[in-house]
Design a protein around this motif. Sequence first.
Motif, mmCIF file in Angstrom:
data_model
loop_
_atom_site.group_PDB
_atom_site.id
_atom_site.type_symbol
_atom_site.label_atom_id
_atom_site.label_comp_id
_atom_site.label_asym_id
_atom_site.label_seq_id
_atom_site.Cartn_x
_atom_site.Cartn_y
_atom_site.Cartn_z
ATOM 1 N N ALA A 6 0.835 -1.208 0.000
ATOM 2 C CA ALA A 6 0.000 0.000 0.000
ATOM 3 C C ALA A 6 0.867 1.255 0.000
ATOM 4 O O ALA A 6 0.579 2.223 -0.711
ATOM 5 C CB ALA A 6 -0.938 -0.013 1.207
ATOM 6 N N GLU A 7 1.943 1.255 0.778
ATOM 7 C CA GLU A 7 2.847 2.405 0.827
ATOM 8 C C GLU A 7 3.527 2.622 -0.523
ATOM 9 O O GLU A 7 3.653 3.754 -0.997
ATOM 10 C CB GLU A 7 3.903 2.196 1.916
ATOM 11 C CG GLU A 7 4.942 3.287 1.990
ATOM 12 C CD GLU A 7 4.374 4.647 2.366
ATOM 13 O OE1 GLU A 7 4.991 5.653 1.983
ATOM 14 O OE2 GLU A 7 3.324 4.714 3.027
ATOM 15 N N LEU A 8 3.960 1.549 -1.167
ATOM 16 C CA LEU A 8 4.591 1.671 -2.483
ATOM 17 C C LEU A 8 3.610 2.217 -3.513
ATOM 18 O O LEU A 8 3.965 3.051 -4.345
ATOM 19 C CB LEU A 8 5.153 0.320 -2.926
ATOM 20 C CG LEU A 8 6.379 -0.153 -2.143
ATOM 21 C CD1 LEU A 8 6.673 -1.618 -2.428
ATOM 22 C CD2 LEU A 8 7.589 0.718 -2.459
ATOM 23 N N ILE A 9 2.373 1.790 -3.443
ATOM 24 C CA ILE A 9 1.352 2.270 -4.377
ATOM 25 C C ILE A 9 1.059 3.752 -4.135
ATOM 26 O O ILE A 9 0.950 4.538 -5.075
ATOM 27 C CB ILE A 9 0.080 1.402 -4.282
ATOM 28 C CG1 ILE A 9 0.388 0.026 -4.893
ATOM 29 C CG2 ILE A 9 -1.097 2.061 -4.985
ATOM 30 C CD1 ILE A 9 -0.694 -1.001 -4.696
ATOM 31 N N ARG A 10 0.976 4.160 -2.867
ATOM 32 C CA ARG A 10 0.778 5.588 -2.558
ATOM 33 C C ARG A 10 1.928 6.425 -3.110
ATOM 34 O O ARG A 10 1.716 7.497 -3.689
ATOM 35 C CB ARG A 10 0.655 5.798 -1.046
ATOM 36 C CG ARG A 10 -0.723 5.539 -0.492
ATOM 37 C CD ARG A 10 -0.861 6.055 0.933
ATOM 38 N NE ARG A 10 0.032 5.383 1.876
ATOM 39 C CZ ARG A 10 -0.248 4.238 2.500
ATOM 40 N NH1 ARG A 10 -1.402 3.635 2.287
ATOM 41 N NH2 ARG A 10 0.607 3.707 3.337
ATOM 42 N N CYS A 11 3.122 5.925 -2.946
ATOM 43 C CA CYS A 11 4.299 6.632 -3.452
ATOM 44 C C CYS A 11 4.245 6.727 -4.979
ATOM 45 O O CYS A 11 4.523 7.776 -5.552
ATOM 46 C CB CYS A 11 5.559 5.898 -3.009
ATOM 47 S SG CYS A 11 7.055 6.716 -3.532
ATOM 48 N N ALA A 12 3.870 5.639 -5.627
ATOM 49 C CA ALA A 12 3.774 5.631 -7.089
ATOM 50 C C ALA A 12 2.719 6.621 -7.567
ATOM 51 O O ALA A 12 2.919 7.326 -8.562
ATOM 52 C CB ALA A 12 3.442 4.224 -7.582
ATOM 53 N N GLU A 13 1.592 6.698 -6.859
ATOM 54 C CA GLU A 13 0.545 7.641 -7.231
ATOM 55 C C GLU A 13 1.012 9.083 -7.056
ATOM 56 O O GLU A 13 0.730 9.945 -7.873
ATOM 57 C CB GLU A 13 -0.710 7.396 -6.381
ATOM 58 C CG GLU A 13 -1.440 6.131 -6.734
ATOM 59 C CD GLU A 13 -2.552 5.786 -5.751
ATOM 60 O OE1 GLU A 13 -2.545 6.310 -4.607
ATOM 61 O OE2 GLU A 13 -3.421 4.981 -6.120
ATOM 62 N N ARG A 14 1.733 9.340 -5.985
ATOM 63 C CA ARG A 14 2.155 10.713 -5.685
ATOM 64 C C ARG A 14 3.313 11.185 -6.558
ATOM 65 O O ARG A 14 3.314 12.306 -7.037
ATOM 66 C CB ARG A 14 2.553 10.797 -4.218
ATOM 67 C CG ARG A 14 2.951 12.185 -3.810
ATOM 68 C CD ARG A 14 3.116 12.308 -2.335
ATOM 69 N NE ARG A 14 3.471 13.684 -2.011
ATOM 70 C CZ ARG A 14 3.728 14.115 -0.820
ATOM 71 N NH1 ARG A 14 3.646 13.290 0.190
ATOM 72 N NH2 ARG A 14 4.053 15.362 -0.608
#
Length: 95
Positions: A6-14
């Motif tokens: 989830a953290e990696l996906i948030r980072c990718a989105e941002r």
Amino acid sequence: MHPAVAELIRCAERYGCVTFDQLIALLPDEMVDPDRIEPLLVRLERMGARLVSELDAPPELRTPKPARARIDTSEAALALTEQVAGEAAADVAGD
């Protein structure tokens, strides 16, 4: 979903990317296996996120480097160093 994913996906989105260092640091060892990491990499690719080295990442994602110690090479510092060394040598000789 695993919190690291989830953290990696948030980072990718941002930021539009994830660094190799983030993958290694955030994912538990069992998830770094090629068969288990493939779905995450596919998901990131579909989001349009890139997997990049830390040098190619935005500054916000880079790991801060420790500051280098600055060595004082002024005449006063060198003279003090020589004085202290001389006093230490005299102490050792006197013992």
